[in-house]
Design an enzyme around this catalytic site. Structure first.
Site, PDB file in Angstrom:
ATOM      1  N   ASP A 209     -26.714  32.958  -6.449  1.00 39.63           N
ATOM      2  CA  ASP A 209     -27.040  33.721  -5.213  1.00 39.63           C
ATOM      3  C   ASP A 209     -28.392  34.330  -5.362  1.00 39.63           C
ATOM      4  OD1 ASP A 209     -24.419  32.885  -4.301  1.00 39.63           O
ATOM      5  OD2 ASP A 209     -23.616  34.808  -4.286  1.00 39.63           O
TER       6      ASP A 209
ATOM      7  N   MET B 103     -20.528  24.346  -0.603  1.00 36.27           N
ATOM      8  CA  MET B 103     -19.857  25.495  -1.398  1.00 36.27           C
ATOM      9  C   MET B 103     -18.663  26.202  -0.325  1.00 36.27           C
ATOM     10  SD  MET B 103     -19.713  29.088  -1.798  1.00 36.27           S
ATOM     11  CE  MET B 103     -21.040  30.057  -1.842  1.00 36.27           C
TER      12      MET B 103
ATOM     13  N   GLU C 248     -25.710  36.609  -9.082  1.00 40.01           N
ATOM     14  CA  GLU C 248     -26.339  37.062  -7.902  1.00 40.01           C
ATOM     15  C   GLU C 248     -27.378  37.892  -8.219  1.00 40.01           C
ATOM     16  OE1 GLU C 248     -24.360  37.955  -4.275  1.00 40.01           O
ATOM     17  OE2 GLU C 248     -25.720  39.645  -4.002  1.00 40.01           O
TER      18      GLU C 248
ATOM     19  N   LYS D 150     -19.990  41.343 -10.118  1.00 43.10           N
ATOM     20  CA  LYS D 150     -20.733  42.387  -9.521  1.00 43.10           C
ATOM     21  C   LYS D 150     -20.022  43.723 -10.311  1.00 43.10           C
ATOM     22  CE  LYS D 150     -21.776  44.093  -4.858  1.00 43.10           C
ATOM     23  NZ  LYS D 150     -21.419  44.351  -3.465  1.00 43.10           N
TER      24      LYS D 150
ATOM     25  N   ASP E 292     -25.543  47.777  -2.701  1.00 45.04           N
ATOM     26  CA  ASP E 292     -25.740  46.495  -2.418  1.00 45.04           C
ATOM     27  C   ASP E 292     -26.629  46.026  -1.378  1.00 45.04           C
ATOM     28  OD1 ASP E 292     -25.500  43.667  -2.863  1.00 45.04           O
ATOM     29  OD2 ASP E 292     -23.685  43.500  -2.189  1.00 45.04           O
TER      30      ASP E 292
ATOM     31  N   HIS F   8     -26.566  41.697  -7.856  1.00 47.68           N
ATOM     32  CA  HIS F   8     -25.621  42.151  -8.369  1.00 47.68           C
ATOM     33  C   HIS F   8     -25.846  42.541  -9.917  1.00 47.68           C
ATOM     34  CE1 HIS F   8     -22.372  40.036  -5.603  1.00 47.68           C
ATOM     35  NE2 HIS F   8     -23.223  40.916  -5.050  1.00 47.68           N
TER      36      HIS F   8
ATOM     37  N   ASP G 223     -28.674  43.123  -0.677  1.00 44.31           N
ATOM     38  CA  ASP G 223     -28.800  41.822  -0.102  1.00 44.31           C
ATOM     39  C   ASP G 223     -30.186  41.542   0.583  1.00 44.31           C
ATOM     40  OD1 ASP G 223     -26.397  41.141  -1.148  1.00 44.31           O
ATOM     41  OD2 ASP G 223     -25.308  41.431   0.712  1.00 44.31           O
TER      42      ASP G 223
ATOM     43  N   HIS H 279     -16.899  31.602   3.826  1.00 43.60           N
ATOM     44  CA  HIS H 279     -15.551  31.824   3.345  1.00 43.60           C
ATOM     45  C   HIS H 279     -14.662  31.510   4.312  1.00 43.60           C
ATOM     46  CE1 HIS H 279     -18.180  35.445   2.101  1.00 43.60           C
ATOM     47  NE2 HIS H 279     -17.287  35.536   1.170  1.00 43.60           N
TER      48      HIS H 279
ATOM     49  N   ASP I 260     -14.701  33.136   7.482  1.00 42.30           N
ATOM     50  CA  ASP I 260     -16.035  32.999   8.391  1.00 42.30           C
ATOM     51  C   ASP I 260     -15.937  31.908   9.430  1.00 42.30           C
ATOM     52  OD1 ASP I 260     -17.292  34.898   6.535  1.00 42.30           O
ATOM     53  OD2 ASP I 260     -18.386  33.456   5.463  1.00 42.30           O
TER      54      ASP I 260
ATOM     55  N   GLU J  75     -18.361  34.955  -9.765  1.00 41.29           N
ATOM     56  CA  GLU J  75     -19.593  35.642  -9.484  1.00 41.29           C
ATOM     57  C   GLU J  75     -19.090  37.194  -9.755  1.00 41.29           C
ATOM     58  OE1 GLU J  75     -20.657  35.043  -5.424  1.00 41.29           O
ATOM     59  OE2 GLU J  75     -21.883  37.044  -5.421  1.00 41.29           O
TER      60      GLU J  75
ATOM     61  N   ASP K 101     -28.040  34.501  -0.615  1.00 37.92           N
ATOM     62  CA  ASP K 101     -26.825  35.198  -0.385  1.00 37.92           C
ATOM     63  C   ASP K 101     -27.371  36.628   0.202  1.00 37.92           C
ATOM     64  OD1 ASP K 101     -24.449  36.502   0.190  1.00 37.92           O
ATOM     65  OD2 ASP K 101     -23.590  36.496  -1.954  1.00 37.92           O
TER      66      ASP K 101
HETATM   67  C1  NOJ Z   1     -19.543  38.572  -0.159  1.00 37.58           C
HETATM   68  C2  NOJ Z   1     -20.133  39.169  -1.295  1.00 37.58           C
HETATM   69  O1  NOJ Z   1     -21.181  40.028  -0.691  1.00 37.58           O
HETATM   70  C3  NOJ Z   1     -21.125  37.778  -2.053  1.00 37.58           C
HETATM   71  O2  NOJ Z   1     -22.042  38.595  -2.965  1.00 37.58           O
HETATM   72  C4  NOJ Z   1     -20.413  36.795  -2.564  1.00 37.58           C
HETATM   73  O3  NOJ Z   1     -21.451  35.752  -3.046  1.00 37.58           O
HETATM   74  C5  NOJ Z   1     -19.656  36.251  -1.138  1.00 37.58           C
HETATM   75  N1  NOJ Z   1     -18.766  37.214  -0.537  1.00 37.58           N
HETATM   76  C6  NOJ Z   1     -18.631  34.955  -1.741  1.00 37.58           C
HETATM   77  O4  NOJ Z   1     -17.564  35.295  -1.877  1.00 37.58           O
HETATM   78 MG    MG Z   2     -22.954  36.307  -3.677  1.00 38.89          MG
HETATM   79 MG    MG Z   3     -24.582  40.728  -2.862  1.00 39.91          MG
END
Ligand code: NOJ
Ligand code: MG
Ligand code: MG
Length: 468
Positions: free
Chosen positions: A325, A168, A297, A263, A335, A300, A337, A134, A137, A261, A367
């Site tokens: 993801d 990406m 993902e 969710k 969530d 998600h 992960d 991001h 980040d 993406e 992810d």
């Molecule tokens: C954080 C999210 O938890 C994740 O699922 C997503 O792919 C990334 N941000 C990208 O924005």
């Molecule tokens: Mg993700």
């Molecule tokens: Mg996630």
């Protein structure tokens, strides 16, 4: 010398071979499978003899370690046991994944902060192919231009040193309090345009590091109470923002595609466009649908208990699987992960089999993050585990495709004598008339057992390692 070598029974070690053997054996135990040499001869050359190859492979302790390479004879009957990641596997991680410090809503960080460059070295060490980020980040939201330049320089050096790439990038439109009511769907027009400005800058940053895929995850694009926003207006606002950013990218002539993406919830109580299927429908309403695909993902879709692979297949069939993801998740929970394949091995298997069978060539992006219990050694275990599980399941998928019993069962299940062919395909009035006149023996058709129990048990046996 040639004459000497041509003499019958001549045995003379080339000194370079001896040196190479010595150097190798300083760092590794060498097991030799040889037809025509007895165990004593192999031992006298300081190697360890191996007789029953598949059995021995299971008992050699070094094979339990993920990052060790094993050279096997070119024998198709022998399973691949080298699960070390290679660049062609396209395994990537986000800075936010291996950089996760283990904080959760009930507790603070359990791991110290690592810089983006340090995380790149960690990923290099475990054998990843790429790193994604991001905007924040990499560059904190309040960094000065000079600070940003220093961070980028250090990050670029780490990429060069490790050979990692950035396939990406994405934008953080969810952490800063300004986004508490969403970004593109915020009720405050200042927030909506700030989100556009932040996106353009973040796209520039991603492209600067070579990103070809840009992920959009609208974590805050939703509501806690539907009294606050119009769901129709929110979709329109999202569309307008996406159209604006597509035009920005086209005008800049960036070689970049967008991947949306979905969710269903968290961090908002409900998030718009909650599944990959919703996203696919939304994309078809955009001005430039050809440059927009999806980034499904696992977690998600498993959160809401739906079959992830089915959504991935739908995206693939529509030509929209731009990114993926990978992680894991118990249904009906927050969530999580989790490490890829750590919860639902069967679902992970059918997903990997799908991606490998269709020839998906994009990143396999993990992810996920390590348990909060881990230190950075545990983070490496986590990252290695994601890749290792993927490669094991890839091997299982190849075994499934080569398994004679499974394949003959599938052939039986899919048998088609062609008698119904005249009724398939495009509609014609003649076909419809013919079909209306056809008499079906419903009970005979329904009586046929489909043998899916047998097929599934064979799959389970294969996954549990008791087949072949
Ligand atoms: C954080 C999210 O938890 C994740 O699922 C997503 O792919 C990334 N941000 C990208 O924005
Ligand atoms: Mg993700
Ligand atoms: Mg996630």
């Amino acid at each position: 010398m040639l004459d000497l070598l041509a003499q019958p029974g001549i045995q003379s070690h080339d000194q370079w071979q001896v040196q190479i053997q010595a150097q190798t054996q300083q760092r590794a135990d060498v097991y030799v499978f040889a037809v025509g040499l007895c165990d004593e001869e192999i031992r006298s050359a300081l190697f360890t003899p191996v007789r029953d190859l598949p059995h021995s492979l299971l008992t050699i302790p070094i094979l339990a370690k993920p990052d060790q390479r094993v050279d096997l004879p070119n024998n198709k009957e022998i399973p691949m046991t080298d699960y070390s990641p290679k660049p062609e596997h396209k395994f990537t991680f986000g800075l936010w994944t291996v950089g996760s410090r283990g904080a959760d809503p009930f507790g603070s960080a359990t791991r110290e902060y690592r810089t983006p460059a340090e995380l790149v070295y960690l990923l290099g060490e475990v054998g990843a192919y790429g790193v994604n980020f991001h905007d924040n980040d990499l560059i904190p939201i309040d960094a000065t231009p000079a600070e940003a330049e220093d961070i980028k320089k250090e990050f670029r050096k780490a990429l060069t040193d490790t050979g990692l790439v950035v396939p990406m990038a994405t934008t953080n439109l969810f952490s800063d309090p300004i986004f508490k009511d969403g970004a593109f769907t915020s009720n405050d027009p200042r927030v909506r345009v700030y989100a556009l400005q932040k996106m353009m800058n973040a796209i520039d940053l991603g492209v600067e590091f070579g990103a070809k895929i840009y992920v959009f995850w609208g974590g805050r694009e939703g509501t806690e109470t539907d009294s606050s926003k119009s769901a129709i207006e929110s979709i329109k606002r999202s569309r307008e923002a996406l159209n604006f950013l597509c035009d920005y990218t086209l005008e800049k002539r960036y070689d970049l595609k967008f991947a949306l993406e979905a969710k269903p919830n968290e961090p908002r109580a409900d998030i718009y466009n909650p599944t990959t299927g919703h996203m696919l429908a939304f994309i078809s309403t955009l001005d430039h649908p050809e440059m927009v695909g999806v980034n499904p993902e696992v977690a998600h879709e498993h959160m809401v208990g739906i079959n992830f692979m089915h959504g991935v297949a739908q995206a693939w069939e529509a030509g929209k699987l731009f990114h993926i993801d990978l992680n894991d998740q118990y249904p009906g929970r927050y969530d999580q992960d989790l490490r890829f394949g750590s919860r639902d091995i069967k679902a992970a298997f059918f997903l990997v089999k799908f991606l490998e069978d269709v020839g998906y060539t994009g990143s396999r992006h993990f992810d996920a993050h390590a348990y909060r219990t881990e230190d950075f050694d545990g983070v490496k275990d986590f990252a290695r585990g994601c890749m290792r599980t993927y490669l094991i399941l890839k091997e299982k998928a190849a075994q499934f495709n080569a398994d004679k019993e499974i394949q003959s069962l599938l052939a039986e299940i899919h048998a088609d004598d062609g008698k119904m062919n005249p009724y398939f395909g495009a509609y014609t009035p003649q076909k419809a008339a013919l079909l209306k006149a056809h008499v079906f023996d419903r009970s005979a058709i329904a009586r046929r057992g489909l043998r899916y129990e047998r097929l599934d048990q064979l799959t389970i046996d294969l996954l549990l390692g008791v087949r072949g």
